[in-house]
Structure formats: structure tokens, C-alpha cells
Scaffold this motif. Sequence first.
Motif, mmCIF file in Angstrom:
data_model
loop_
_atom_site.group_PDB
_atom_site.id
_atom_site.type_symbol
_atom_site.label_atom_id
_atom_site.label_comp_id
_atom_site.label_asym_id
_atom_site.label_seq_id
_atom_site.Cartn_x
_atom_site.Cartn_y
_atom_site.Cartn_z
ATOM 1 N N LYS A 89 0.815 -1.219 0.000
ATOM 2 C CA LYS A 89 0.000 0.000 0.000
ATOM 3 C C LYS A 89 0.846 1.265 0.000
ATOM 4 O O LYS A 89 0.312 2.358 -0.128
ATOM 5 C CB LYS A 89 -0.921 0.003 1.214
ATOM 6 C CG LYS A 89 -0.199 0.027 2.527
ATOM 7 C CD LYS A 89 -1.184 0.008 3.684
ATOM 8 C CE LYS A 89 -0.444 0.064 4.988
ATOM 9 N NZ LYS A 89 -1.346 0.126 6.133
ATOM 10 N N GLU A 90 2.156 1.139 0.145
ATOM 11 C CA GLU A 90 3.027 2.313 0.249
ATOM 12 C C GLU A 90 3.447 2.773 -1.145
ATOM 13 O O GLU A 90 4.612 2.750 -1.534
ATOM 14 C CB GLU A 90 4.241 1.992 1.115
ATOM 15 C CG GLU A 90 3.849 1.732 2.558
ATOM 16 C CD GLU A 90 4.945 1.060 3.365
ATOM 17 O OE1 GLU A 90 5.813 0.394 2.763
ATOM 18 O OE2 GLU A 90 4.942 1.204 4.593
ATOM 19 N N LEU A 91 2.451 3.231 -1.934
ATOM 20 C CA LEU A 91 2.687 3.593 -3.323
ATOM 21 C C LEU A 91 3.697 4.720 -3.457
ATOM 22 O O LEU A 91 4.539 4.711 -4.358
ATOM 23 C CB LEU A 91 1.364 3.995 -3.986
ATOM 24 C CG LEU A 91 1.443 4.381 -5.463
ATOM 25 C CD1 LEU A 91 2.002 3.245 -6.306
ATOM 26 C CD2 LEU A 91 0.064 4.795 -5.973
ATOM 27 N N GLU A 92 3.635 5.698 -2.532
ATOM 28 C CA GLU A 92 4.562 6.829 -2.638
ATOM 29 C C GLU A 92 6.016 6.390 -2.461
ATOM 30 O O GLU A 92 6.928 6.954 -3.065
ATOM 31 C CB GLU A 92 4.205 7.914 -1.617
ATOM 32 C CG GLU A 92 4.463 7.581 -0.161
ATOM 33 C CD GLU A 92 3.433 6.647 0.459
ATOM 34 O OE1 GLU A 92 3.582 6.289 1.639
ATOM 35 O OE2 GLU A 92 2.462 6.281 -0.241
ATOM 36 N N ILE A 93 6.238 5.357 -1.648
ATOM 37 C CA ILE A 93 7.593 4.841 -1.459
ATOM 38 C C ILE A 93 8.063 4.125 -2.718
ATOM 39 O O ILE A 93 9.214 4.269 -3.143
ATOM 40 C CB ILE A 93 7.652 3.911 -0.238
ATOM 41 C CG1 ILE A 93 7.492 4.735 1.044
ATOM 42 C CG2 ILE A 93 8.955 3.125 -0.197
ATOM 43 C CD1 ILE A 93 7.449 3.924 2.307
ATOM 44 N N VAL A 94 7.169 3.363 -3.341
ATOM 45 C CA VAL A 94 7.514 2.682 -4.589
ATOM 46 C C VAL A 94 7.854 3.705 -5.668
ATOM 47 O O VAL A 94 8.842 3.557 -6.396
ATOM 48 C CB VAL A 94 6.355 1.772 -5.050
ATOM 49 C CG1 VAL A 94 6.642 1.189 -6.426
ATOM 50 C CG2 VAL A 94 6.127 0.643 -4.040
ATOM 51 N N GLU A 95 7.055 4.760 -5.769
ATOM 52 C CA GLU A 95 7.317 5.808 -6.758
ATOM 53 C C GLU A 95 8.669 6.473 -6.510
ATOM 54 O O GLU A 95 9.442 6.705 -7.452
ATOM 55 C CB GLU A 95 6.205 6.861 -6.705
ATOM 56 C CG GLU A 95 4.874 6.364 -7.236
ATOM 57 C CD GLU A 95 3.749 7.372 -7.055
ATOM 58 O OE1 GLU A 95 2.732 7.233 -7.734
ATOM 59 O OE2 GLU A 95 3.918 8.297 -6.227
ATOM 60 N N GLU A 96 8.961 6.783 -5.252
ATOM 61 C CA GLU A 96 10.239 7.407 -4.919
ATOM 62 C C GLU A 96 11.395 6.453 -5.212
ATOM 63 O O GLU A 96 12.452 6.872 -5.693
ATOM 64 C CB GLU A 96 10.249 7.819 -3.447
ATOM 65 C CG GLU A 96 11.517 8.547 -3.001
ATOM 66 C CD GLU A 96 11.693 9.914 -3.615
ATOM 67 O OE1 GLU A 96 12.764 10.501 -3.452
ATOM 68 O OE2 GLU A 96 10.737 10.398 -4.278
ATOM 69 N N GLY A 97 11.189 5.172 -4.931
ATOM 70 C CA GLY A 97 12.208 4.182 -5.220
ATOM 71 C C GLY A 97 12.543 4.118 -6.705
ATOM 72 O O GLY A 97 13.708 4.002 -7.094
ATOM 73 N N PHE A 98 11.511 4.184 -7.545
ATOM 74 C CA PHE A 98 11.737 4.228 -8.986
ATOM 75 C C PHE A 98 12.657 5.390 -9.351
ATOM 76 O O PHE A 98 13.604 5.238 -10.130
ATOM 77 C CB PHE A 98 10.410 4.398 -9.727
ATOM 78 C CG PHE A 98 9.722 3.111 -10.064
ATOM 79 C CD1 PHE A 98 10.322 2.150 -10.859
ATOM 80 C CD2 PHE A 98 8.446 2.870 -9.595
ATOM 81 C CE1 PHE A 98 9.680 0.971 -11.176
ATOM 82 C CE2 PHE A 98 7.785 1.701 -9.910
ATOM 83 C CZ PHE A 98 8.395 0.746 -10.701
ATOM 84 N N ARG A 99 12.358 6.559 -8.798
ATOM 85 C CA ARG A 99 13.136 7.756 -9.123
ATOM 86 C C ARG A 99 14.590 7.618 -8.684
ATOM 87 O O ARG A 99 15.490 8.189 -9.303
ATOM 88 C CB ARG A 99 12.516 8.987 -8.449
ATOM 89 C CG ARG A 99 11.109 9.309 -8.932
ATOM 90 C CD ARG A 99 10.618 10.628 -8.364
ATOM 91 N NE ARG A 99 9.224 10.849 -8.674
ATOM 92 C CZ ARG A 99 8.210 10.639 -7.828
ATOM 93 N NH1 ARG A 99 8.470 10.215 -6.604
ATOM 94 N NH2 ARG A 99 6.962 10.841 -8.188
ATOM 95 N N LEU A 100 14.794 6.883 -7.605
ATOM 96 C CA LEU A 100 16.143 6.737 -7.051
ATOM 97 C C LEU A 100 16.884 5.512 -7.598
ATOM 98 O O LEU A 100 17.987 5.217 -7.179
ATOM 99 C CB LEU A 100 16.071 6.659 -5.524
ATOM 100 C CG LEU A 100 15.602 7.943 -4.831
ATOM 101 C CD1 LEU A 100 15.286 7.676 -3.365
ATOM 102 C CD2 LEU A 100 16.660 9.032 -4.948
ATOM 103 N N GLY A 101 16.259 4.795 -8.521
ATOM 104 C CA GLY A 101 16.956 3.695 -9.183
ATOM 105 C C GLY A 101 16.979 2.390 -8.423
ATOM 106 O O GLY A 101 17.908 1.597 -8.600
ATOM 107 N N VAL A 102 15.976 2.130 -7.579
ATOM 108 C CA VAL A 102 15.892 0.837 -6.890
ATOM 109 C C VAL A 102 15.712 -0.272 -7.933
ATOM 110 O O VAL A 102 14.924 -0.130 -8.872
ATOM 111 C CB VAL A 102 14.714 0.844 -5.897
ATOM 112 C CG1 VAL A 102 14.412 -0.561 -5.405
ATOM 113 C CG2 VAL A 102 15.038 1.758 -4.721
#
Length: 228
Positions: free
Chosen positions: A89-102
Amino acid sequence: MAESPIRVLIIDDDFMIAKLHSKYIETRKGYELVGIALNYEQALSLIVERKPDLLLLDVYMPDFSGIELVRTIRTRQIRCDIILITASKELEIVEEGFRLGVFDYLIKPFDLEHLKNTLIKYTQFRNRLSSVEELNQEIVNDLKNLRIPHPQLPQFHKGIDDKTLNRIKKYLIDLEEFQTADEIALRAGVSKTTVRIYITYLVNEGIVEELLQYGTIGRPQKLYRINK
């Protein structure tokens, strides 16, 4: 000449979970465990000292979040890949992770089979990347398909059984006030690690309500009760 093993650092504030994952990493051919960190400070120190290739990183830590650690790594231009452990449910964390290259995500609750599949994909990515002499669009597409996360929805997986689930649900049904997972574990007579897995499952299913209680320092405390 044999290829060097992929060096992995486990970062999780739950020592038992970290130990479980570390033991699994030690069984994987081509992987080498270089350490366990329980908080941001330990993690950053070990990253600098031991130079891991890959982090298995939980989002929640007692001092700073896993996302903060990723930001620090990127700011300092430290070269390592990251598999982030988070809740679906932590969509904002997933989105931020994408931006940071996870590289990828493990969505709670997950079992070791999910971890195995992610490590296989990461190995394929590394091998494909190291074997490339000249880039073309087909190779780039292959790398993107391996690297871009495809989170799986939580499933009723191995390790969750009806008897334990019903025991926890029965306790929660009689519960009026929000309680922590540790309090639920104590009163329901189930281990803390088990309760966290089952509570996460119940939250994702919409059966249990989660409340974040913010204090003056550290991460927010999670409280739970059955959805009324």
C-alpha cells in the motif's frame, strides 16, 4: 577465472528477519553475505567499509527510513544496487524508489521463494550487463525487463495457515482499542515475527485497520485493530 560473488548487505531493524534472510543469502551460489545492519548509521558505515554490490533494504528503520538511506547513497555516488522491502500500500515509497533507481521490490508479506526469484532476476541482470560489448536497443530492452519491478500482490502463501490466522483474528475481533503488533503477539500467544506477517496480510486484505502514531523521535508506531 571464476567470477567474483555478488556481495550482499542485509539491512532490517528486525534482527530475526535479518538473520533469516542472511542465512538464505549464504546458501545461494554466487552470493556472499558481507554483513547485517539494524539501522541507518550501521548500514551507512558498513556500505562504506565493505562496499556491497547489493542491499536488501527494509523501508522502516528506527532512526531514518530506507528511502533516506537510498538518497544518501545516490548523493554520495556510491555504486550498489538495492532491493527494497516495503508494503504494497506504500505507493509513494515505490514511486520514490523508482526515481532513485531501486532495482526491485519485495512486497510484504513475502516468503523465501519470492526472494529467490528476485535474486535470480538480479543475477541475470548482472550477467547480461557484464557480457555486453556494444549496446543496442534489444539489449537495453532486455535489461529494462529484468530491472523494472513487477510487484506481486500479497498471497495466502506458505507459512500462513488457517489455525494461526483464525487465532489472531479471534483476538482482534474482541479488541476495542488499537494495539501494537508486539501487544497482540503477547496476548494472542503467538511470536512477534509471526504476528507481523499475519497482521500485514490482514491489513492488505482490508480486514485489519492500521494506525500510525507519531512520537517526538524515530519512526511512527504502528497500531492495529479489526475493521469495524
